[in-house]
Design a protein around this motif. Structure first.
Motif, mmCIF file in Angstrom:
data_model
loop_
_atom_site.group_PDB
_atom_site.id
_atom_site.type_symbol
_atom_site.label_atom_id
_atom_site.label_comp_id
_atom_site.label_asym_id
_atom_site.label_seq_id
_atom_site.Cartn_x
_atom_site.Cartn_y
_atom_site.Cartn_z
ATOM 1 N N ASN A 58 4.426 71.015 23.877
ATOM 2 C CA ASN A 58 3.984 71.703 22.665
ATOM 3 C C ASN A 58 5.050 71.645 21.566
ATOM 4 O O ASN A 58 4.761 71.329 20.404
ATOM 5 C CB ASN A 58 3.640 73.160 22.980
ATOM 6 N N LYS A 59 6.282 71.945 21.936
ATOM 7 C CA LYS A 59 7.368 71.907 20.953
ATOM 8 C C LYS A 59 7.626 70.479 20.487
ATOM 9 O O LYS A 59 7.931 70.249 19.306
ATOM 10 C CB LYS A 59 8.632 72.516 21.551
ATOM 11 N N ASN A 60 7.500 69.519 21.387
ATOM 12 C CA ASN A 60 7.684 68.117 20.994
ATOM 13 C C ASN A 60 6.647 67.693 19.960
ATOM 14 O O ASN A 60 6.955 66.986 18.994
ATOM 15 C CB ASN A 60 7.602 67.213 22.217
ATOM 16 N N ASP A 61 5.407 68.130 20.166
ATOM 17 C CA ASP A 61 4.342 67.788 19.216
ATOM 18 C C ASP A 61 4.606 68.411 17.842
ATOM 19 O O ASP A 61 4.384 67.767 16.808
ATOM 20 C CB ASP A 61 2.983 68.263 19.747
ATOM 21 N N ILE A 62 5.075 69.662 17.835
ATOM 22 C CA ILE A 62 5.386 70.320 16.558
ATOM 23 C C ILE A 62 6.510 69.571 15.839
ATOM 24 O O ILE A 62 6.441 69.307 14.633
ATOM 25 C CB ILE A 62 5.778 71.791 16.786
ATOM 26 N N ALA A 63 7.551 69.200 16.585
ATOM 27 C CA ALA A 63 8.691 68.496 15.992
ATOM 28 C C ALA A 63 8.266 67.142 15.436
ATOM 29 O O ALA A 63 8.654 66.767 14.313
ATOM 30 C CB ALA A 63 9.791 68.320 17.041
ATOM 31 N N ILE A 64 7.461 66.406 16.197
ATOM 32 C CA ILE A 64 6.992 65.101 15.712
ATOM 33 C C ILE A 64 6.133 65.266 14.466
ATOM 34 O O ILE A 64 6.248 64.489 13.504
ATOM 35 C CB ILE A 64 6.205 64.375 16.826
#
Length: 244
Positions: A58-64
């Protein structure tokens, strides 16, 4: 008594202020962009996906998503094949730090040229002012603005003293060069230059007239002398002929 229902989520996710916008890489240097992105990702609680890296999907998707909103489309096509925000961020850094170094070298070369440039005796105010303006514009395109007081000071100090010493002294006495605009200084020097040229042209015209009058007088005097000599000679030959 009314039952109090406990909040199932004691730490609700804080909403991000709408005023916070993603910085665009195309409008600034990579270094400045990276600093702003670090702050933005901390606000969104996802900076750890970059430093040191995260496996939270989830955090990776937000960062990307934040990175993709902050870079031009052509760069997304280049770095988007990476499978984590950390690798995308690192690939973005690799593609732009080289360009920033080239830009820094160009800026250093430009500023060296700015410091060395001087107005030649044969230059016109308009031409030299244009050269300085061009250097200032190039500097802005490379990320550094030459402040107007510095531009004014450079212009004044680059003028040939033998030709402009009087107007320079007058301007320094009556104007505050720290607040005077570049256009104002250039305009005043152009007006002074035009008066000098007008005076020089008037002096040349007077010199040419005096030379022409002097030449005409010399020609007339010489012609008169030749006539006098010729008359005496004719009379002498006439007398001599009569006695023979």
């Amino acid at each position: 008594m009314e039952n109090i229902v406990p909040n199932p989520n004691p730490n609700p996710k804080e909403s991000v202020p709408s005023a916070i916008q993603c910085p665009m890489l195309m409008s600034m240097s990579y270094t400045l962009w990276a600093m702003r992105m670090r702050v933005l990702m901390r606000i969104h609680k996802v900076w750890k996906t970059i430093k040191p890296g995260s496996t939270d999907p989830n955090k990776n998707d937000i960062a990307i998503g934040l990175i993709f909103q902050s870079v031009p489309e052509v760069l997304i096509l280049q770095v988007g094949v990476q499978d984590s925000p950390k690798r995308i961020f690192d690939a973005t850094q690799a593609s732009h730090l080289g360009a920033d170094r080239v830009k820094e070298v160009r800026l250093q070369t430009l500023m060296s040229e700015f410091e060395r440039i001087k107005m030649n005796e044969s230059d016109k105010i308009d031409d030299f002012a244009g050269k300085l303006s061009e250097l200032a514009s190039k500097s802005i395109s490379l990320g550094q603005t030459i402040e107007e007081p510095k531009l004014v000071k450079k212009f004044i100090n680059s003028l040939p003293r033998s030709k402009f010493i009087h107007i320079i002294a007058s301007l320094e006495q009556v104007l505050d060069l720290k607040t005077t605009s570049y256009e104002d200084i250039v305009g005043r020097l152009k007006a002074y230059e035009e008066r000098i040229l007008e005076k020089e042209n008037h002096g040349d015209t007077q010199s040419k007239l005096l030379y022409a009058n002097s030449d005409q007088q010399s020609f007339s005097s010489s012609r008169g002398r030749r006539r006098g000599i010729g008359g005496r000679g004719n009379r002498g030959r006439g007398i001599g002929g009569g006695s023979n």
